[in-house]
Design a protein around this motif. Sequence first.
Motif, short mmCIF file in Angstrom:
data_model
loop_
_atom_site.label_atom_id
_atom_site.label_comp_id
_atom_site.label_asym_id
_atom_site.label_seq_id
_atom_site.Cartn_x
_atom_site.Cartn_y
_atom_site.Cartn_z
N LEU A 292 0.83 -1.20 0.00
CA LEU A 292 0.00 0.00 0.00
C LEU A 292 0.86 1.25 0.00
O LEU A 292 2.01 1.23 0.44
CB LEU A 292 -0.92 0.02 1.22
CG LEU A 292 -1.78 -1.21 1.48
CD1 LEU A 292 -2.65 -1.00 2.71
CD2 LEU A 292 -2.63 -1.54 0.27
N GLN A 293 0.28 2.33 -0.48
CA GLN A 293 0.97 3.61 -0.44
C GLN A 293 -0.05 4.73 -0.33
O GLN A 293 -1.18 4.63 -0.81
CB GLN A 293 1.83 3.81 -1.68
CG GLN A 293 1.03 3.93 -2.98
CD GLN A 293 1.92 4.10 -4.20
OE1 GLN A 293 3.13 4.09 -4.09
NE2 GLN A 293 1.31 4.27 -5.36
N LEU A 294 0.39 5.79 0.32
CA LEU A 294 -0.44 6.99 0.42
C LEU A 294 -0.20 7.83 -0.82
O LEU A 294 0.92 8.27 -1.08
CB LEU A 294 -0.07 7.78 1.68
CG LEU A 294 -0.86 9.05 1.94
CD1 LEU A 294 -2.34 8.74 2.16
CD2 LEU A 294 -0.29 9.79 3.14
N SER A 295 -1.25 8.04 -1.61
CA SER A 295 -1.12 8.73 -2.89
C SER A 295 -2.10 9.87 -3.00
O SER A 295 -3.19 9.84 -2.43
CB SER A 295 -1.37 7.76 -4.06
OG SER A 295 -0.50 6.67 -4.02
N THR A 296 -1.70 10.90 -3.75
CA THR A 296 -2.63 11.98 -4.10
C THR A 296 -3.43 11.51 -5.31
O THR A 296 -2.90 11.36 -6.40
CB THR A 296 -1.88 13.27 -4.44
OG1 THR A 296 -1.11 13.68 -3.31
CG2 THR A 296 -2.85 14.38 -4.82
N VAL A 297 -4.70 11.25 -5.10
CA VAL A 297 -5.54 10.72 -6.18
C VAL A 297 -6.42 11.79 -6.82
O VAL A 297 -7.07 11.53 -7.82
CB VAL A 297 -6.41 9.56 -5.66
CG1 VAL A 297 -5.54 8.37 -5.27
CG2 VAL A 297 -7.27 9.99 -4.50
N CYS A 298 -6.45 12.96 -6.23
CA CYS A 298 -7.20 14.07 -6.82
C CYS A 298 -6.57 15.37 -6.32
O CYS A 298 -6.64 15.67 -5.13
CB CYS A 298 -8.67 14.00 -6.44
SG CYS A 298 -9.69 15.30 -7.19
N ASP A 299 -5.94 16.13 -7.23
CA ASP A 299 -5.30 17.37 -6.82
C ASP A 299 -6.23 18.55 -7.03
O ASP A 299 -7.36 18.41 -7.50
CB ASP A 299 -3.98 17.58 -7.57
CG ASP A 299 -4.17 17.58 -9.08
OD1 ASP A 299 -5.16 18.17 -9.56
OD2 ASP A 299 -3.34 16.99 -9.80
N THR A 300 -5.76 19.73 -6.66
CA THR A 300 -6.60 20.94 -6.77
C THR A 300 -6.28 21.76 -8.01
O THR A 300 -6.82 22.85 -8.17
CB THR A 300 -6.40 21.82 -5.52
OG1 THR A 300 -5.01 22.15 -5.38
CG2 THR A 300 -6.88 21.11 -4.26
N SER A 301 -5.41 21.25 -8.86
CA SER A 301 -5.03 22.01 -10.06
C SER A 301 -5.63 21.45 -11.34
O SER A 301 -5.80 22.19 -12.32
CB SER A 301 -3.50 22.05 -10.18
OG SER A 301 -2.97 20.74 -10.28
N THR A 302 -5.95 20.19 -11.36
CA THR A 302 -6.50 19.58 -12.58
C THR A 302 -7.98 19.91 -12.73
O THR A 302 -8.77 19.64 -11.83
CB THR A 302 -6.33 18.05 -12.54
OG1 THR A 302 -4.96 17.72 -12.36
CG2 THR A 302 -6.85 17.42 -13.82
N PRO A 303 -8.39 20.51 -13.87
CA PRO A 303 -9.83 20.81 -14.09
C PRO A 303 -10.64 19.52 -14.14
O PRO A 303 -10.24 18.55 -14.78
CB PRO A 303 -9.84 21.51 -15.45
CG PRO A 303 -8.45 22.04 -15.62
CD PRO A 303 -7.55 21.04 -14.97
N ARG A 304 -11.77 19.52 -13.43
CA ARG A 304 -12.63 18.35 -13.40
C ARG A 304 -13.95 18.56 -14.14
O ARG A 304 -14.68 17.61 -14.38
CB ARG A 304 -12.93 17.97 -11.94
CG ARG A 304 -11.68 17.68 -11.11
CD ARG A 304 -10.92 16.49 -11.64
NE ARG A 304 -9.67 16.28 -10.91
CZ ARG A 304 -8.79 15.34 -11.20
NH1 ARG A 304 -9.01 14.51 -12.23
NH2 ARG A 304 -7.67 15.22 -10.51
#
Length: 441
Positions: A292-304
């Motif tokens: 397992l790893q702690l990952s950023t799966v949704c950042d605040t810079s990518t337009p959604r």
Amino acid sequence: MKKIPCVVFLIICLVITTFIPVSAYTLPAGTEVEAQSVILYNFNSDTVVYRYNSNERREPASLTKLMTALIVAETDSEPENTYITADSQSILDISGTGASNANLKTGEVMSSLDLLRCLLISSGCDAANVLATHYAGSISAFVEKMNERAATLGMIDTHFANAHGLSATGQYTTADDLLILAKEVCKFEKLTEICSKSRYTVPATNMSDERVLTTTNLMLDPSTDAYYKYTTGLKTGYTDKAGRCLISTAEKDNERYLCVMLGCPVYGSDGRFIRREFSSSANLYRWAFNDLQLSTVCDTSTPRAEIKIKYSAGKDHLLATAANEIKAVIPKASSDSVIVEPHIETDTLTAPVTAGTKVGYAEVFCAGESLGTVDLIITEDCAHSTIKHIFGVLGSIFTSKLFIIIVCLAVAAFVIFIIINILYNRKRRKKYRASVYRRYK
């Protein structure tokens, strides 16, 4: 004895800046865990990464002592400066029970901090009673405090009947509740420091020479087969009714985990004593640290999402992004399986719009499992254009159904008027010609 089902794959957990706990999933094949109730928790993300029967009520055995220690720690910020005299009733209460003890004697004086060491390292039931009597006036009054504290912590499936954990009517808890308790205990550095020790020498007292306390948590003890080098605590428990119990903590490469094991088997198939609580916990830690790893799966810079904007000074679309960064503990090989699915509340916004305006939410998935949600917000201010607004209003008027109906009715009325006028004029001309004809006949 139950063996936890082992299937293929995965564990997924979510956190939204201040992290949001989510459901846990199954273990990969080959990870052997034997317990009636289990929960594995990641400190870094504040998420549960594995659970099994974690809401099933069971006896806590000596894990009860963590609540005893918590009450003391919350009551006394300087236990090293508080000296307590062991009373006779506290000692007599466990006499003949065969319970683990620190060999305290009636009238013996010891610091509260050393009593906590006796309580948590060697699991002294006598230390539990002495502390309870001192800090509440009686054991029964202390137990009331324990239950009150459990309620305030949200331990909804827990009830204590004593301060040490020996089997008693009305004493029960769950792995879920013990996770809450253990997390609270871990906020106190003095308690976690005590729980990390495999040995401690208590100074001589007025009635005893130095005594060496040996931990009951063999995962901390390098001299045992159960030793697991990343273990940092915490507390064991055992009664015939409760089975083998363990709350442990472990840390590797700055990743911290906490594991609750309840109802582990006491005897093997050959009838000998076994200690599966240690090996099962270590197996879970190996899986967590390796897979397992702690990952950023949704950042605040990518337009959604992209949303239309009306009456703006210079834009016809605005972008929406996640309001907060989302992190999750996920399998190392599953990063390509992360999907962020937006859900927008409206297709069109009207200027002016300010940055930070919520326009919906996004749900995060990994390998088809929902991780949770995060708000979607507009990323920039958008000014209002009066001219565009006027033309927009006019355009909306001219294209509205009502306007079209009115125009259609007006056109129809005009056509009818023309037709009537034509018919009337024809009639007049006919009449005129008839009169002229009669005049010259």
